[in-house]
Design a protein around this motif. Structure first.
Motif, short mmCIF file in Angstrom:
data_model
loop_
_atom_site.label_atom_id
_atom_site.label_comp_id
_atom_site.label_asym_id
_atom_site.label_seq_id
_atom_site.Cartn_x
_atom_site.Cartn_y
_atom_site.Cartn_z
N PHE A 1 6.20 10.52 -3.64
CA PHE A 1 5.89 11.85 -3.12
C PHE A 1 4.69 12.46 -3.84
CE2 PHE A 1 6.37 16.48 -3.60
CZ PHE A 1 6.34 16.86 -2.26
N VAL A 2 3.82 13.09 -3.08
CA VAL A 2 2.63 13.73 -3.64
C VAL A 2 2.75 15.23 -3.42
CG1 VAL A 2 0.13 13.95 -3.51
CG2 VAL A 2 1.19 11.71 -3.21
N SER A 3 2.69 15.98 -4.50
CA SER A 3 2.80 17.44 -4.41
C SER A 3 1.60 18.04 -3.71
CB SER A 3 2.90 18.02 -5.82
OG SER A 3 2.87 19.44 -5.77
N LEU A 4 1.83 19.09 -2.97
CA LEU A 4 0.74 19.79 -2.30
C LEU A 4 -0.18 20.45 -3.32
CD1 LEU A 4 -0.22 20.52 0.58
CD2 LEU A 4 1.07 22.65 0.36
N GLU A 5 0.42 20.97 -4.40
CA GLU A 5 -0.37 21.67 -5.43
C GLU A 5 -0.64 20.72 -6.60
OE1 GLU A 5 2.73 22.56 -4.64
OE2 GLU A 5 2.55 24.34 -3.38
N GLY A 6 -1.82 20.15 -6.64
CA GLY A 6 -2.16 19.27 -7.74
C GLY A 6 -2.38 20.06 -9.02
N GLU A 7 -1.62 19.74 -10.09
CA GLU A 7 -1.71 20.50 -11.34
C GLU A 7 -2.62 19.84 -12.36
OE1 GLU A 7 2.40 20.87 -12.39
OE2 GLU A 7 2.65 22.69 -11.17
N THR A 8 -3.16 18.68 -12.03
CA THR A 8 -4.18 18.02 -12.84
C THR A 8 -5.27 17.54 -11.89
OG1 THR A 8 -3.24 15.79 -12.63
CG2 THR A 8 -2.40 17.18 -14.43
N THR A 9 -6.38 17.07 -12.45
CA THR A 9 -7.47 16.58 -11.59
C THR A 9 -7.00 15.38 -10.77
OG1 THR A 9 -9.20 17.37 -13.09
CG2 THR A 9 -9.79 15.60 -11.57
N GLU A 10 -6.29 14.44 -11.42
CA GLU A 10 -5.80 13.28 -10.67
C GLU A 10 -4.81 13.70 -9.60
OE1 GLU A 10 -4.38 9.97 -12.86
OE2 GLU A 10 -6.22 9.69 -14.01
N GLY B 1 -5.35 15.81 -2.22
CA GLY B 1 -6.44 15.91 -1.25
C GLY B 1 -6.52 14.70 -0.34
N VAL B 2 -6.43 13.51 -0.92
CA VAL B 2 -6.59 12.28 -0.14
C VAL B 2 -5.33 11.95 0.67
CG1 VAL B 2 -6.93 9.78 -0.26
CG2 VAL B 2 -8.37 11.30 -1.63
N LEU B 3 -4.19 11.89 -0.01
CA LEU B 3 -2.98 11.45 0.68
C LEU B 3 -2.44 12.51 1.64
CD1 LEU B 3 -1.17 9.55 -2.21
CD2 LEU B 3 -2.77 8.68 -0.50
N ASN B 4 -2.32 13.75 1.15
CA ASN B 4 -1.86 14.80 2.07
C ASN B 4 -2.89 15.06 3.16
OD1 ASN B 4 0.67 15.44 0.88
ND2 ASN B 4 -0.34 16.59 -0.74
#
Length: 247
Positions: free
Chosen positions: A163-172, A178-181
């Motif tokens: 799972f990829v969070s909508l709110e990225g808390e680090t640059t990675e 950005g890419v996956l969502n």
């Protein structure tokens, strides 16, 4: 027995079909391709072969194969659907094969084939058997690679399937979001737009990232990683019909 060869941008797939049933599948690089093909020829009695190539590197090997009925898929190859693409010479052979697969497997139905590979391609054929075109966008790996290449500090990342969070808390994490969502939103938006315009549409998802993406998408879709190979087999099978011989 048919030998199906799909030479993509990053790998070569070799498949063996007996009618509509796939008996064997090999994924190889160019250096080992000829050896594996010869092993398959020794093992099976092929009556026909077809190649879909986006680089043309494999054509010399293909032309030398001791198989009587050999087809190099191109815009001049007879196909069962009506192609309304305005520049048919530029239509990728992979897209021709995918559309053929949709036309044969889902006759008289609207179909959108989404191939999530190096690029993401969208190909639409309507219920009347008319190919209307589609879209091409960068694939997941291409997006990660471009962000790394065209910036000074962004790292090179690869696909991760959790799972990829909508709110990225680090640059990675922000890059992953950005890419996956972003890719999932793109695909979901495309599907929604086609359904709004055409009503009921069969959605076929294929390509290297298909399994990952299908877990995230909520739409009712058919997931088939080998749909391109099946489409190529349908193109080859079609060549022996009276309809194809008249074209």
């Amino acid at each position: 027995m048919n030998l199906i060869i799909d030479e993509g941008n990053t790998r070569i797939k070799l498949a063996v079909f007996d009618g509509n049933k796939m008996l064997d599948l090999e994924q190889v690089n160019f250096d080992s391709c000829e050896k594996v093909i010869q092993e398959l020829i020794t093992k099976y009695a092929f009556k026909g072969a077809i190649v879909s190539s986006v680089t043309d590197k494999i054509l010399e090997i293909f032309n030398s194969l001791p198989i009587k009925n050999k087809i190099i898929l191109s815009h001049t190859t007879p196909i069962p659907f009506k192609n309304l693409y305005k520049t048919p010479k530029t239509l990728g052979v992979d897209r021709i094969a995918l559309t053929t697969g949709a036309y044969i497997k889902y006759p008289n139905q609207n179909c959108l084939v989404i191939d999530a590979g190096t690029c993401i391609t969208y190909d639409f054929i309507n219920e009347n058997g008319c190919y209307l075109g589609g879209a091409i966008s960068p694939g997941i790996e291409m997006k990660f690679k471009s962000m790394h290449l065209f910036t000074q500090k962004l790292p090179q990342l690869s696909v991760k399937e959790e799972f990829v969070s909508l709110e990225g808390e680090t640059t990675e994490a922000s890059m992953y979001s950005g890419v996956l969502n972003g890719t999932m939103f793109e695909i979901a938006g495309m599907i929604n737009s086609y359904e709004q315009k055409y009503g009921i549409v069969n959605i076929i998802l294929t390509g290297g990232d298909a399994k990952f993406l299908c877990k995230q998408l909520k739409n009712s879709i058919f997931v088939n990683p080998n749909f391109l190979l099946e489409g190529l087999n349908e193109v080859l099978t079609y060549q022996s019909t009276d309809e194809a011989k008249k074209k």
